[in-house]
Enzyme design. Structure first.
Site, PDB file in Angstrom:
ATOM      1  N   GLY A   1      14.038  21.866 116.045  1.00 33.19           N
ATOM      2  CA  GLY A   1      12.878  20.603 116.162  1.00 33.19           C
ATOM      3  C   GLY A   1      12.598  20.433 114.445  1.00 33.19           C
ATOM      4  N   SER A   2      11.342  19.892 114.343  1.00 30.55           N
ATOM      5  CA  SER A   2      11.000  19.528 113.235  1.00 30.55           C
ATOM      6  C   SER A   2      10.764  20.780 112.262  1.00 30.55           C
ATOM      7  CB  SER A   2       9.714  18.737 113.233  1.00 30.55           C
ATOM      8  OG  SER A   2       8.783  19.396 113.626  1.00 30.55           O
TER       9      SER A   2
ATOM     10  N   GLU B   1       8.060  21.296 110.260  1.00 33.20           N
ATOM     11  CA  GLU B   1       6.665  21.459 110.421  1.00 33.20           C
ATOM     12  C   GLU B   1       6.523  22.548 111.427  1.00 33.20           C
ATOM     13  OE1 GLU B   1       4.566  17.810 111.256  1.00 33.20           O
ATOM     14  OE2 GLU B   1       2.753  18.908 111.595  1.00 33.20           O
TER      15      GLU B   1
ATOM     16  N   GLU C   1      16.370  25.787 113.960  1.00 38.86           N
ATOM     17  CA  GLU C   1      17.295  24.830 113.552  1.00 38.86           C
ATOM     18  C   GLU C   1      16.488  23.576 113.235  1.00 38.86           C
ATOM     19  OE1 GLU C   1      20.579  25.014 113.247  1.00 38.86           O
ATOM     20  OE2 GLU C   1      21.264  26.536 114.329  1.00 38.86           O
TER      21      GLU C   1
ATOM     22  N   CYS D   1      19.729  15.362 113.370  1.00 43.14           N
ATOM     23  CA  CYS D   1      19.366  16.256 112.315  1.00 43.14           C
ATOM     24  C   CYS D   1      20.073  16.407 111.300  1.00 43.14           C
ATOM     25  CB  CYS D   1      18.957  17.638 112.882  1.00 43.14           C
ATOM     26  SG  CYS D   1      20.544  18.146 113.745  1.00 43.14           S
TER      27      CYS D   1
HETATM   28  P1  NAD Z   1       9.326  18.516 117.238  1.00 40.83           P
HETATM   29  O1  NAD Z   1       9.135  19.769 116.101  1.00 40.83           O
HETATM   30  O2  NAD Z   1       8.109  17.852 117.211  1.00 40.83           O
HETATM   31  O3  NAD Z   1       9.515  19.115 118.499  1.00 40.83           O
HETATM   32  C1  NAD Z   1      10.672  19.916 118.985  1.00 40.83           C
HETATM   33  C2  NAD Z   1      10.132  20.671 120.258  1.00 40.83           C
HETATM   34  O4  NAD Z   1       9.316  21.462 120.045  1.00 40.83           O
HETATM   35  C3  NAD Z   1       9.512  19.984 121.505  1.00 40.83           C
HETATM   36  O5  NAD Z   1      10.331  20.507 122.573  1.00 40.83           O
HETATM   37  C4  NAD Z   1       8.210  20.028 121.130  1.00 40.83           C
HETATM   38  O6  NAD Z   1       7.586  19.756 122.593  1.00 40.83           O
HETATM   39  C5  NAD Z   1       8.086  21.647 120.814  1.00 40.83           C
HETATM   40  N1  NAD Z   1       6.847  21.702 120.056  1.00 40.83           N
HETATM   41  C6  NAD Z   1       5.973  21.098 119.685  1.00 40.83           C
HETATM   42  N2  NAD Z   1       4.876  21.595 118.964  1.00 40.83           N
HETATM   43  C7  NAD Z   1       5.179  23.041 119.129  1.00 40.83           C
HETATM   44  C8  NAD Z   1       4.535  24.182 118.771  1.00 40.83           C
HETATM   45  N3  NAD Z   1       3.494  24.358 118.023  1.00 40.83           N
HETATM   46  N4  NAD Z   1       5.102  25.248 119.219  1.00 40.83           N
HETATM   47  C9  NAD Z   1       6.271  25.371 120.083  1.00 40.83           C
HETATM   48  N5  NAD Z   1       6.904  24.286 120.391  1.00 40.83           N
HETATM   49  C10 NAD Z   1       6.323  23.089 119.734  1.00 40.83           C
HETATM   50  O7  NAD Z   1      10.782  17.947 116.957  1.00 40.83           O
HETATM   51  P2  NAD Z   1      11.261  16.326 117.541  1.00 40.83           P
HETATM   52  O8  NAD Z   1      10.314  15.201 117.131  1.00 40.83           O
HETATM   53  O9  NAD Z   1      11.123  16.673 119.111  1.00 40.83           O
HETATM   54  O10 NAD Z   1      12.940  16.630 117.084  1.00 40.83           O
HETATM   55  C11 NAD Z   1      12.988  15.966 116.018  1.00 40.83           C
HETATM   56  C12 NAD Z   1      13.450  17.229 114.782  1.00 40.83           C
HETATM   57  O11 NAD Z   1      14.332  18.080 115.316  1.00 40.83           O
HETATM   58  C13 NAD Z   1      13.803  16.461 113.744  1.00 40.83           C
HETATM   59  O12 NAD Z   1      13.246  17.143 112.451  1.00 40.83           O
HETATM   60  C14 NAD Z   1      15.196  16.890 113.598  1.00 40.83           C
HETATM   61  O13 NAD Z   1      15.859  17.143 112.520  1.00 40.83           O
HETATM   62  C15 NAD Z   1      15.293  18.411 114.557  1.00 40.83           C
HETATM   63  N6  NAD Z   1      16.364  18.729 114.977  1.00 40.83           N
HETATM   64  C16 NAD Z   1      17.130  19.758 114.294  1.00 40.83           C
HETATM   65  C17 NAD Z   1      18.444  19.913 114.817  1.00 40.83           C
HETATM   66  C18 NAD Z   1      19.265  21.315 114.066  1.00 40.83           C
HETATM   67  O14 NAD Z   1      20.046  21.854 114.995  1.00 40.83           O
HETATM   68  N7  NAD Z   1      18.894  21.575 112.783  1.00 40.83           N
HETATM   69  C19 NAD Z   1      19.029  19.413 115.824  1.00 40.83           C
HETATM   70  C20 NAD Z   1      18.125  18.290 116.574  1.00 40.83           C
HETATM   71  C21 NAD Z   1      17.084  18.075 115.870  1.00 40.83           C
END
Ligand code: NAD
Length: 478
Positions: free
Chosen positions: A236-237, A239, A258, A292
Site C-alpha cells: 500500500g502507500s 504513509e 511493498e 506502484c
Molecule cells: P493505502 O495504504 O491507503 O491502503 C492499502 C491497504 O491498507 C488497504 O487495504 C487499506 O484499507 C489498508 N490500511 C489503511 N490504513 C491502514 C492502517 N493504518 N493500518 C493497516 N492497514 C491500513 O494504499 P492504497 O491507496 O490502497 O494503494 C495505493 C498505494 O499502494 C500506492 O502508494 C501504491 O504505490 C502502493 N502499491 C504498492 C505495491 C508494491 O508492490 N510496492 C503494489 C501495489 C500498490
C-alpha cells in the site's frame, strides 16, 4: 490519425453472481459480523452499488486470528510440503477454471479494462499459485537451510489496484511455507477476495488456513497490531507503511512492506522509438496508472525529445477510454472518487507550478470516475508532479543530455521500486541497471511480471521481496 471504429464488444456480466451482502470468511465458512459494521462497494465505472460488505471490528479480527492459529497448530503446520503443494495446485487450477468469472468480477469492482484483468491479472494469479505450489515440498533446497520452519499466522493487507493479484502474491508463498493467513482486501475492492474464499471452500482447504476479513484502515490496523500474528505483509502507500513499521517495532513480528513508487522510464537517443512509445504507454496508462511501479516519469534524451513526444501524442489519440467490460477498452475507470480527487488535485498543481498539460481529445462518460490520459511537459525536478506518486494516468516528461545526468535524475526520488531503460546498447543497459537505485529495472520493456522474479523496493518503496525464491524468505523463520 484515423482510429478504426469498433462496435462495442462487451464481456457478459451475467457470468458473475454478486450476492447482495457478504459476511466474513473465517474458519472455513462465511460468518456474520460480531462488532463490525457494514458498507457498500460500488462499480467505479457506473457508481452502481454492487454489494454490501462487512467492516470487521476488533472482535471479528480476533476471531479470524484465532481461526488461523487453530488451523496452524492443528493441521497446516503438520502437513507435509507435498500435501500443502497439492492444495496450492488445486487453488491454481480452480482460478484457471473460474478465470472468466474472476476477470469480469475484478473489472466490475475495480474499473480496470477486461483486456487487462483477463489477459494479465488472472493468468498471473494462477501462475503464482502454480509457482509456489512447486516450492512447497522443496523448501529445503531454497537456500534457507535444510529444514526451514514457517512463522505461524500471517496478517496480510493489500491495496485496490490489483486486488486478486496482490492476494495471490501474499497467500501463495505464505501457504507454501506452511503459514496460515488472515487477509484484508482494500475497502473499495473486496469482491474478488470473497470469490477466492469460495474457491478455498471448493478446494476443500482445511478450515482456517485462509481467512478473509473485509474493511478499511481500522480493520487493517486491528489486524497488523494483533498480538496473535507472527508476520505482517503489507502492500500500500508509504504513509500507511510507515505507521505499520512503527506499530510493529519492538515486537517479534516479521514484516515486509511493498510501498509506493515514482519510476523513471529512461529513453536514450538510440532506442527504437516506436517500441519505446508502446513501453511508455504500457508503463503509465496500464491499469489507469494505478500501478506502484508505473513509469510515471519519462526521462528522454534531449536530441530525440520532440520526435518521441510527437509519436507518443499520436499514439495516445488512439487509446479507447470507456466501459471496462468492453474488450476494446484500453483505459477504464479510476477506482474511487477519492483517488480521482487526488489525481485532479496533483494535475492542477502541475499546471500551477508551470508545467504544460496535454490530453488527447477524449470523451468521458457522464457517470462514474474518469480521468483522461494526460502528459505534462516542461516538468522540472522540483515540481510536485515529478516527486509525488499520482497513481493515475498522468505522465511527467523530463529531458536529459548525458547518461550520468539520466542516472542522477532517475535516482533523485525518495522512492526506489522500478525503472525502465530504452537503448540499443547492451553495455549501456547493464551500466544503467547497476547505477539505478530501483528494485526492478526493465530493459526495452516495462511492467512485465513473472512469479519467478523477485519484486520489491529500496528507500521509501519498502523492504523485503515478493515473488521468486526470495519471496519464500519473508514467510520462513530464517
Ligand atoms: P493505502 O495504504 O491507503 O491502503 C492499502 C491497504 O491498507 C488497504 O487495504 C487499506 O484499507 C489498508 N490500511 C489503511 N490504513 C491502514 C492502517 N493504518 N493500518 C493497516 N492497514 C491500513 O494504499 P492504497 O491507496 O490502497 O494503494 C495505493 C498505494 O499502494 C500506492 O502508494 C501504491 O504505490 C502502493 N502499491 C504498492 C505495491 C508494491 O508492490 N510496492 C503494489 C501495489 C500498490
Amino acid at each position: 490519425m484515423a482510429t478504426f471504429e469498433y462496435a462495442p464488444a462487451p464481456e457478459s456480466r451475467s457470468i458473475v453472481d454478486i450476492e447482495p451482502s457478504y459476511g466474513l470468511y473465517i474458519g472455513g465458512e462465511m460468518v456474520d459480523l460480531i462488532d463490525g459494521s457494514r458498507f457498500k462497494t460500488v462499480n467505479p465505472a457506473t457508481e452502481e452499488v454492487l454489494s454490501e460488505v462487512v467492516a470487521a471490528g476488533p472482535q471479528d479480527v480476533d476471531r479470524a486470528v484465532d481461526a488461523a492459529r487453530a488451523a496452524y497448530d492443528g493441521t497446516w503446520s503438520r502437513l507435509s510440503g507435498r500435501d500443502r503443494g497439492k492444495y496450492l495446485y488445486r487453488l491454481a487450477r480452480l482460478v484457471q477454471e473460474r478465470s472468466r468469472e474472476l476477470a469480469v468480477l475484478e473489472s466490475i469492482d475495480n474499473g480496470k479494462p477486461i483486456r487487462e484483468s483477463r489477459d494479465v491479472d488472472v493468468p498471473l494469479v494462477a501462475a503464482h499459485f502454480f509457482y509456489y505450489a512447486g516450492w512447497a515440498d522443496k523448501l529445503g533446497y531454497a537456500g534457507f537451510g535444510p529444514d526451514p520452519r514457517p512463522l505461524g499466522v500471517a496478517a496480510q493487507v493489500i491495496p485496490w489496484n490489483f486486488p486478486l493479484l496482490m492476494l495471490a502474491w501474499k497467500i501463495a508463498p505464505a501457504l507454501a511455507c506452511g503459514n496460515t493467513v488472515v487477509l484484508k482486501p482494500a475497502e473499495t475492492t473486496p469482491l474478488t477476495a470473497l470469490a477466492f474464499a469460495d474457491i478455498c471452500q471448493q478446494a476443500d482447504l482445511p478450515p482456517g488456513v485462509v481467512n478473509i476479513v473485509t474493511g478499511a484502515g481500522d480493520t487493517g490496523r486491528a489486524l497488523v497490531e494483533h498480538p496473535g500474528v507472527d508476520k505482517v505483509a503489507f502492500t500500500g502507500s508509504t504513509e500507511v507503511g510507515r505507521q505499520i513499521a512503527r506499530s510493529v517495532a519492538g515486537t517479534c513480528k516479521k514484516v515486509t512492506l511493498e510501498l509506493g513508487g515514482k519510476a523513471a522510464n529512461v529513453v536514450f537517443d538510440d532506442a527504437p522509438l516506436d517500441q519505446a512509445v508502446e513501453g511508455i504507454v504500457n508503463g503509465i496508462f496500464f491499469n489507469q496508472g494505478h500501478v506502484c511501479c508505473a513509469g510515471s516519469r519519462l526521462l528522454v534524451q534531449e536530441s530525440v525529445g520532440d520526435e518521441l513526444l510527437a509519436l507518443l501524442k499520436r499514439r495516445l489519440t488512439t487509446l479507447r477510454l470507456g466501459d471496462p467490460l468492453d474488450k476494446n477498452t484500453d483505459i477504464g475507470a479510476i477506482n474511487s472518487a477519492e483517488q480521482l480527487d487526488k489525481i485532479r488535485m496533483l494535475s492542477e498543481v502541475g499546471e500551477t507550478e508551470g508545467a504544460e498539460r496535454w490530453s488527447p481529445p477524449c470523451e468521458l462518460p457522464e457517470r462514474g470516475f474518469w480521468f483522461p490520459p494526460t502528459v505534462f511537459t516542461g516538468v522540472s525536478q522540483s515540481h510536485r508532479i515529478a516527486r509525488e506518486e499520482i497513481f493515475g494516468p498522468v505522465l511527467s516528461v523530463l529531458t536529459f543530455r548525458t547518461p550520468t545526468e539520466a542516472v542522477e535524475k532517475a535516482n533523485n526520488t525518495p522512492y526506489g521500486l522500478s525503472a525502465g531503460v530504452w537503448t540499443d546498447k547492451g553495455s549501456r543497459i547493464l551500466w544503467m541497471a547497476q547505477k539505478l537505485r530501483a528494485g526492478v529495472v526493465w530493459a526495452n520493456t516495462f511492467n512485465r511480471f513473472d512469479p519467478t522474479s523477485p519484486f520489491g523496493g529500496y528507500k521509501e518503496s519498502g523492504y523485503g521481496r515478493e515473488g521468486g525464491r526470495h519471496g519464500l524468505g519473508g514467510y520462513l523463520d530464517v
